[in-house]
Scaffold this motif. Structure first.
Motif, PDB file in Angstrom:
ATOM      1  N   ARG A 248       0.832  -1.213   0.000  1.00  0.00           N
ATOM      2  CA  ARG A 248       0.000   0.000   0.000  1.00  0.00           C
ATOM      3  C   ARG A 248       0.865   1.260   0.000  1.00  0.00           C
ATOM      4  O   ARG A 248       0.586   2.219  -0.720  1.00  0.00           O
ATOM      5  N   ARG A 249       1.931   1.256   0.793  1.00  0.00           N
ATOM      6  CA  ARG A 249       2.823   2.412   0.851  1.00  0.00           C
ATOM      7  C   ARG A 249       3.477   2.652  -0.505  1.00  0.00           C
ATOM      8  O   ARG A 249       3.539   3.777  -0.993  1.00  0.00           O
ATOM      9  N   ARG A 250       3.925   1.602  -1.133  1.00  0.00           N
ATOM     10  CA  ARG A 250       4.561   1.744  -2.451  1.00  0.00           C
ATOM     11  C   ARG A 250       3.571   2.220  -3.504  1.00  0.00           C
ATOM     12  O   ARG A 250       3.912   2.994  -4.378  1.00  0.00           O
ATOM     13  N   ALA A 251       2.319   1.762  -3.405  1.00  0.00           N
ATOM     14  CA  ALA A 251       1.294   2.199  -4.358  1.00  0.00           C
ATOM     15  C   ALA A 251       1.037   3.692  -4.177  1.00  0.00           C
ATOM     16  O   ALA A 251       0.900   4.427  -5.163  1.00  0.00           O
ATOM     17  N   ARG A 252       0.983   4.145  -2.914  1.00  0.00           N
ATOM     18  CA  ARG A 252       0.796   5.576  -2.656  1.00  0.00           C
ATOM     19  C   ARG A 252       1.977   6.380  -3.180  1.00  0.00           C
ATOM     20  O   ARG A 252       1.801   7.443  -3.759  1.00  0.00           O
ATOM     21  N   GLN A 253       3.190   5.867  -2.979  1.00  0.00           N
ATOM     22  CA  GLN A 253       4.380   6.569  -3.444  1.00  0.00           C
ATOM     23  C   GLN A 253       4.398   6.674  -4.970  1.00  0.00           C
ATOM     24  O   GLN A 253       4.730   7.716  -5.522  1.00  0.00           O
ATOM     25  N   SER A 254       4.040   5.596  -5.651  1.00  0.00           N
ATOM     26  CA  SER A 254       4.077   5.628  -7.108  1.00  0.00           C
ATOM     27  C   SER A 254       2.979   6.492  -7.707  1.00  0.00           C
ATOM     28  O   SER A 254       3.112   7.004  -8.805  1.00  0.00           O
ATOM     29  N   SER A 255       1.895   6.675  -6.945  1.00  0.00           N
ATOM     30  CA  SER A 255       0.827   7.545  -7.447  1.00  0.00           C
ATOM     31  C   SER A 255       1.038   8.992  -7.026  1.00  0.00           C
ATOM     32  O   SER A 255       0.228   9.852  -7.336  1.00  0.00           O
ATOM     33  N   GLY A 256       2.117   9.255  -6.291  1.00  0.00           N
ATOM     34  CA  GLY A 256       2.447  10.613  -5.885  1.00  0.00           C
ATOM     35  C   GLY A 256       1.693  11.106  -4.672  1.00  0.00           C
ATOM     36  O   GLY A 256       1.684  12.294  -4.387  1.00  0.00           O
ATOM     37  N   GLN A 257       1.063  10.223  -3.936  1.00  0.00           N
ATOM     38  CA  GLN A 257       0.298  10.622  -2.744  1.00  0.00           C
ATOM     39  C   GLN A 257       1.181  10.828  -1.524  1.00  0.00           C
ATOM     40  O   GLN A 257       0.724  11.328  -0.520  1.00  0.00           O
TER      41      GLN A 257
END
Length: 140
Positions: free
Chosen positions: A130-139
């Motif tokens: 989840r953290r990596r998904a947020r990072q890749s989406s710029g959140q």
């Protein structure tokens, strides 16, 4: 060295060398620590010379199960990780792992967990994903 010797696998030697570096162990220190927990009275089951040959990719005799248990104890690794590396090197059993053996060790550790431990590890993996998904989406 013959062509056959240069083309053989070095999985166990590579794992030992990498782990020695991580632990800051020299060959003598590792040799002294290689005691099978199931039979401590037998004493160290590896010599400095054999470990040196192993880590330098030289041909050695295939280790016994007791020697592998002792090596796992000395390296502070799960037995399964050491056994799989030995199976690849001495028997040609090929599994796909990353270069620095982290995957091999992680899988071996997972196999030692009970259901509760695996569930906890899955929770950790979900947090990381989840953290990596947020990072890749710029959140973040």
């Amino acid at each position: 060295m013959t062509a056959e010797e240069t083309m053989r696998r070095t999985d166990l030697g590579d794992l030992v060398r990498t782990r020695m570096e991580q632990l800051g162990f020299g060959l003598r220190t590792l040799a002294a620590a290689c005691i099978d927990p199931d039979d401590p009275e037998a004493g160290p089951l590896w010599t400095r010379g054999t470990l040196e040959n192993l880590t330098k990719g030289r041909v050695i005799k295939a280790p016994t199960p007791e020697q592998l248990h002792a090596l796992a104890a000395g390296l502070e690794l799960p037995r399964t990780a050491v056994k799989r590396a030995a199976a690849a090197q001495f028997l040609g059993l090929v599994e796909h792992w990353n270069e620095n053996h982290d995957t091999r060790v992680l899988i071996a550790r997972i196999e030692e967990l009970d259901k509760e431990g695996i569930a906890e590890l899955d929770e950790i993996a979900q947090i990381v994903l989840r953290r990596r998904a947020r990072q890749s989406s710029g959140q973040e």
